[in-house]
Design a protein around this motif. Structure first.
Motif, PDB file in Angstrom:
ATOM      1  N   GLU A  24       2.055 -31.298  43.088  1.00 30.85           N
ATOM      2  CA  GLU A  24       2.382 -31.480  44.172  1.00 30.85           C
ATOM      3  C   GLU A  24       1.531 -32.331  45.198  1.00 30.85           C
ATOM      4  N   HIS A  25       2.027 -33.141  46.103  1.00 31.69           N
ATOM      5  CA  HIS A  25       1.051 -34.063  46.920  1.00 31.69           C
ATOM      6  C   HIS A  25       0.047 -33.342  47.551  1.00 31.69           C
ATOM      7  N   HIS A  26       0.194 -32.315  48.345  1.00 32.81           N
ATOM      8  CA  HIS A  26      -0.912 -31.674  48.990  1.00 32.81           C
ATOM      9  C   HIS A  26      -1.797 -30.898  48.252  1.00 32.81           C
ATOM     10  N   GLN A  27      -1.171 -30.305  46.956  1.00 33.72           N
ATOM     11  CA  GLN A  27      -2.212 -29.817  45.806  1.00 33.72           C
ATOM     12  C   GLN A  27      -3.164 -30.783  45.320  1.00 33.72           C
ATOM     13  N   SER A  28      -2.579 -32.128  45.247  1.00 34.92           N
ATOM     14  CA  SER A  28      -3.608 -33.142  44.660  1.00 34.92           C
ATOM     15  C   SER A  28      -4.680 -33.560  45.863  1.00 34.92           C
ATOM     16  N   HIS A  29      -4.072 -33.563  47.210  1.00 32.07           N
ATOM     17  CA  HIS A  29      -4.863 -33.690  48.448  1.00 32.07           C
ATOM     18  C   HIS A  29      -6.321 -32.575  48.274  1.00 32.07           C
ATOM     19  N   ALA A  30      -5.600 -31.215  48.181  1.00 25.57           N
ATOM     20  CA  ALA A  30      -6.725 -30.057  48.118  1.00 25.57           C
ATOM     21  C   ALA A  30      -7.854 -30.280  46.829  1.00 25.57           C
ATOM     22  N   ALA A  31      -7.231 -30.637  45.704  1.00 27.62           N
ATOM     23  CA  ALA A  31      -7.985 -30.785  44.519  1.00 27.62           C
ATOM     24  C   ALA A  31      -9.039 -32.055  44.602  1.00 27.62           C
ATOM     25  N   SER A  32      -8.434 -32.969  45.325  1.00 26.11           N
ATOM     26  CA  SER A  32      -9.415 -34.246  45.652  1.00 26.11           C
ATOM     27  C   SER A  32     -10.619 -33.869  46.505  1.00 26.11           C
ATOM     28  N   SER A  33     -10.677 -32.965  47.215  1.00 25.02           N
ATOM     29  CA  SER A  33     -11.715 -32.483  47.828  1.00 25.02           C
ATOM     30  C   SER A  33     -12.468 -31.222  47.218  1.00 25.02           C
ATOM     31  N   TYR A  34     -11.982 -30.372  46.901  1.00 23.96           N
ATOM     32  CA  TYR A  34     -12.384 -28.956  46.376  1.00 23.96           C
ATOM     33  C   TYR A  34     -13.089 -29.304  44.998  1.00 23.96           C
ATOM     34  N   TYR A  35     -12.467 -29.701  44.292  1.00 22.48           N
ATOM     35  CA  TYR A  35     -13.154 -30.148  42.902  1.00 22.48           C
ATOM     36  C   TYR A  35     -14.069 -31.144  42.765  1.00 22.48           C
ATOM     37  N   TYR A  36     -14.472 -31.892  43.740  1.00 23.37           N
ATOM     38  CA  TYR A  36     -15.460 -32.883  44.003  1.00 23.37           C
ATOM     39  C   TYR A  36     -16.457 -32.468  44.964  1.00 23.37           C
ATOM     40  N   SER A  37     -16.511 -31.603  45.529  1.00 25.66           N
ATOM     41  CA  SER A  37     -17.420 -31.099  46.620  1.00 25.66           C
ATOM     42  C   SER A  37     -18.548 -30.573  46.087  1.00 25.66           C
ATOM     43  N   GLY A  38     -18.503 -30.091  44.776  1.00 25.83           N
ATOM     44  CA  GLY A  38     -19.816 -29.431  44.474  1.00 25.83           C
ATOM     45  C   GLY A  38     -20.116 -27.760  44.697  1.00 25.83           C
ATOM     46  N   TYR A  39     -19.049 -27.303  45.575  1.00 23.15           N
ATOM     47  CA  TYR A  39     -18.964 -25.915  45.710  1.00 23.15           C
ATOM     48  C   TYR A  39     -18.318 -25.068  44.944  1.00 23.15           C
ATOM     49  N   ASP A  40     -18.695 -23.894  44.584  1.00 22.23           N
ATOM     50  CA  ASP A  40     -17.972 -22.966  43.488  1.00 22.23           C
ATOM     51  C   ASP A  40     -16.999 -22.226  44.315  1.00 22.23           C
ATOM     52  N   HIS A  41     -16.886 -22.227  45.557  1.00 20.64           N
ATOM     53  CA  HIS A  41     -15.838 -21.719  46.440  1.00 20.64           C
ATOM     54  C   HIS A  41     -15.773 -22.187  47.389  1.00 20.64           C
ATOM     55  N   ALA A  42     -14.627 -22.164  48.235  1.00 20.48           N
ATOM     56  CA  ALA A  42     -14.474 -23.198  49.550  1.00 20.48           C
ATOM     57  C   ALA A  42     -13.051 -22.826  50.063  1.00 20.48           C
ATOM     58  N   ALA A  43     -12.984 -22.808  51.373  1.00 24.06           N
ATOM     59  CA  ALA A  43     -11.533 -22.877  52.127  1.00 24.06           C
ATOM     60  C   ALA A  43     -11.247 -24.353  52.106  1.00 24.06           C
ATOM     61  N   ILE A  44      -9.897 -24.713  51.974  1.00 24.41           N
ATOM     62  CA  ILE A  44      -9.485 -25.965  51.961  1.00 24.41           C
ATOM     63  C   ILE A  44      -8.152 -25.922  52.911  1.00 24.41           C
ATOM     64  N   LEU A  45      -8.543 -27.098  53.476  1.00 23.41           N
ATOM     65  CA  LEU A  45      -7.431 -27.636  54.616  1.00 23.41           C
ATOM     66  C   LEU A  45      -7.164 -29.094  54.415  1.00 23.41           C
ATOM     67  N   THR A  46      -5.824 -29.388  54.113  1.00 19.60           N
ATOM     68  CA  THR A  46      -5.231 -30.542  54.052  1.00 19.60           C
ATOM     69  C   THR A  46      -4.115 -31.139  55.242  1.00 19.60           C
ATOM     70  N   VAL A  47      -4.387 -31.996  55.703  1.00 21.47           N
ATOM     71  CA  VAL A  47      -3.676 -32.442  57.003  1.00 21.47           C
ATOM     72  C   VAL A  47      -3.210 -34.026  56.666  1.00 21.47           C
ATOM     73  N   ASP A  48      -2.001 -34.570  56.608  1.00 19.93           N
ATOM     74  CA  ASP A  48      -1.518 -35.690  56.547  1.00 19.93           C
ATOM     75  C   ASP A  48      -0.099 -36.054  57.449  1.00 19.93           C
ATOM     76  N   GLY A  49       0.451 -36.954  57.020  1.00 14.90           N
ATOM     77  CA  GLY A  49       1.663 -37.445  57.602  1.00 14.90           C
ATOM     78  C   GLY A  49       2.686 -36.361  56.874  1.00 14.90           C
ATOM     79  N   VAL A  50       2.975 -36.462  55.646  1.00 16.84           N
ATOM     80  CA  VAL A  50       3.695 -35.766  54.693  1.00 16.84           C
ATOM     81  C   VAL A  50       3.703 -35.961  53.395  1.00 16.84           C
ATOM     82  N   GLY A  51       3.801 -34.891  52.547  1.00 15.57           N
ATOM     83  CA  GLY A  51       3.691 -35.322  51.253  1.00 15.57           C
ATOM     84  C   GLY A  51       5.329 -35.039  50.736  1.00 15.57           C
ATOM     85  N   GLU A  52       5.451 -34.024  49.949  1.00 14.42           N
ATOM     86  CA  GLU A  52       7.244 -33.877  49.707  1.00 14.42           C
ATOM     87  C   GLU A  52       7.728 -33.282  50.995  1.00 14.42           C
TER      88      GLU A  52
END
Length: 584
Positions: free
Chosen positions: A117-145
């Motif tokens: 899903e679109h926002h799942q991809s957004h979230a993963a694009s930040s969290y998995y590349y952040s270097g954090y082993d735990h983090a809160a995730i906030l995604t905000v855009d126009g619209v995904g699905e």
């Protein structure tokens, strides 16, 4: 055997492709850099071929292609929206399997394809590349699905989104609506509204608040009386001009104080809601780290306010926070699913695109009759460029692998002395050919950042603003409110750019340069040496550095340059609909 995963975003806007090998990001690039179509939404075929070449594999070596959204859920939202573009015939002809079919047919690929899903991809694009082993995730855009904002948590390999705001309620669409009302193009002009905001007074905050109501927990609602984007033709209804008591600004007409006031009022309300929702997310997760993605996360002014005004101690924003970055997220999700292992390596840089060797560049220059010099000694090269910068010259800087994402970060950059009183106006008018109010960003040696900018951590991706506190007068990079969007430069990630900053500091005492993207208005950032030459030819750039080669404008016949301009590169004619967000 390596685990080779291709990530793709496409068929929306700003398509891109990346490749992960055993969880390591080897390459990533937007299709627009090859096609020269700004925000190109097409399947990224050229980017795909580049990624395979850079990784040293063939299509038969791909273990999985990961796609950044769910076509079935997206189709359901498109049908619900009731756009005039959705007719009985179009519904009958709709095929939710078309995305997979095009991937297979146009790439010649018969292996596994995974959809996320679109926002799942957004979230993963930040969290998995952040270097954090735990983090809160906030995604905000126009619209995904359906989702427009999501709230989640990442811990180890696990990523969970636990709440969302659904279409048509959308902070991204609110911002795009006012962008359109102010006479700028949707999908590309939102950052102009952010840049315009500091010139105004927040006189319209109460009216902007009538457009959106914050709800409980992570929720909010748009007042649809003022919006018309569901029809797919324009963003705002006739009620919006009535609310503001002002006709919409026509493109390319004068920007008045009232437009500045509306821009800053929008920015104020956006920040209020984002800060409120970030605090809610912290209450839900208790995390110290915050990861953000989605187009709204490119609002660097709001990012700085979120970090200062919420309990989070660290913030990571995906450098390609828009849809292009979703390719990285989809690939990371597929890697985690297929390997069962956490992928939480830090994205230290975004120099992930093509590079070009001296042999090819020399062959190009030799065919143009241009006068140039070659300087193979890096130390001497940066000294010569620093001297030109100190003399007030504008430099086109082309070195190494191209950046991924919307910012030029010292690989495809236009550079200048930030101390010049007229430098900002000169570059806006004669080089970038854009609106005079637009600010430029500073690049500063990471080790000297705290002496000149009110920021206590590295900012390598230009995704936060802070106040300028330098003892130098820096009018070319200081915005009207005393702020700047800083890029910190380290020797580790870009040694030649860091060496140039140091050489400039040795000459002037100032370890800072004006850094803006190597392109002109409405064109993608240059990718190859030919495009860099074209930009050099058609602007007021004084000197072009192509890797080891130095080309000075004053040493060359302009008639030769014009011939190059006319014959070297074909310019495609292309633009997404500038009047409405491309969610249809």
């Amino acid at each position: 055997m390596s685990l080779n995963i291709i990530g793709i975003s496409a068929f929306y806007h700003d398509s891109a492709c990346c490749i992960l090998q055993d969880g390591v990001l080897k390459a990533a690039v937007q299709e627009e850099r090859f096609s020269r179509k700004k925000n190109d939404p097409d399947l990224p075929k050229a980017a795909f071929n580049y990624c395979l070449k850079e990784a040293g594999i063939t299509i038969s070596d791909i273990d999985c292609i990961a796609y950044y959204e769910d076509p079935v859920k997206k189709l359901s939202r498109q049908l619900w929206s009731g756009s005039r573009f959705v007719t009985a015939d179009s519904i009958r002809n709709t095929d939710h399997a078309a995305v997979e079919r095009q991937i297979r047919e146009q790439f010649g690929y018969d292996g596994p394809v995974r959809f996320y899903e679109h926002h799942q991809s957004h979230a993963a694009s930040s969290y998995y590349y952040s270097g954090y082993d735990h983090a809160a995730i906030l995604t905000v855009d126009g619209v995904g699905e359906w989702a427009t904002t999501t709230y989640g948590m990442g811990k180890g390999a696990k990523l969970e989104l636990f709440e969302e705001v659904s279409f048509p309620d959308s902070l991204g669409l609110l911002y795009s609506t006012i962008t359109s009302y102010l006479g700028f193009s949707v999908n590309s002009g939102e950052y102009k509204v952010m840049g315009l905001a500091p010139y105004g007074k927040p006189l319209y905050v109460d009216k902007i608040r009538q457009l959106i109501r914050s709800g409980e927990a992570g929720q909010y609602e748009l007042n649809m009386e003022y919006f018309d984007f569901l029809k797919g033709e324009k963003m705002y209804s006739e009620a919006l001009p009535v609310l503001f008591g002002l006709a919409p600004r026509k493109k390319e007409t004068a920007i008045l104080p009232v437009h500045e006031d509306i821009a800053v009022s929008l920015q104020v309300v956006l920040e209020e809601i984002l800060i409120e929702k970030a605090r809610y997310l912290h209450e839900r997760t208790g995390a110290e780290n915050l990861c953000m993605a989605g187009g709204v996360a490119l609002n660097c002014v709001a990012n700085g306010k979120i970090l200062k005004s919420s309990p989070f101690k660290q913030l990571f924003v995906q450098p390609a926070a828009g849809d292009a970055g979703c390719a990285l997220g989809a690939a990371a999700l597929a890697h985690t699913d297929l390997s069962g292992e956490a992928m939480t390596s830090q994205l230290e840089h975004v120099y992930l695109g093509p590079s070009y060797g001296s042999t090819d560049i020399k062959k190009l220059l030799s065919a143009t009759s241009l006068r140039y010099t070659q300087q193979k000694d890096d130390e001497e090269l940066v000294k010569q460029v620093a001297q030109r910068l100190a003399e007030g010259k504008v430099i086109g800087w082309f070195h190494g692998r191209m950046e991924f994402g919307p910012r030029s970060l010292g690989a495809r950059s236009i550079l200048a002395d930030p101390r010049g009183a007229d430098m900002r106006d000169r570059i806006n008018a004669m080089v970038k050919k854009r609106e005079a109010f637009r600010p430029f960003a500073p690049a500063v040696l990471e080790s000297a950042t705290g002496e000149h900018f009110d920021i206590d951590h590295p900012s390598p991706f230009m995704l936060e603003t802070c106040q300028v506190i330098s003892s130098f007068d820096l009018p070319a990079i200081t915005h009207v409110d005393g702020s700047a969007r800083v890029q910190t430069v380290s020797e580790k990630t870009n040694p030649r750019f860091a060496a140039l900053l140091k050489a400039f500091a040795d000459l002037t005492g100032c370890p800072i340069l004006l850094n803006t993207s190597f392109n002109v208005r409405d064109e993608p950032i240059v990718c190859n040496p030919e495009e860099a030459l074209i930009c050099f030819v058609t602007t007021d750039i004084d000197c072009l550095i192509l890797e080891d080669f130095i080309i000075d404008n004053e040493n060359n016949d302009t008639s030769i340059l014009e011939m190059i301009n006319q014959n070297l590169l074909e310019r495609p004619s292309f633009e997404l609909n500038p009047n409405v967000y491309t969610f249809i």
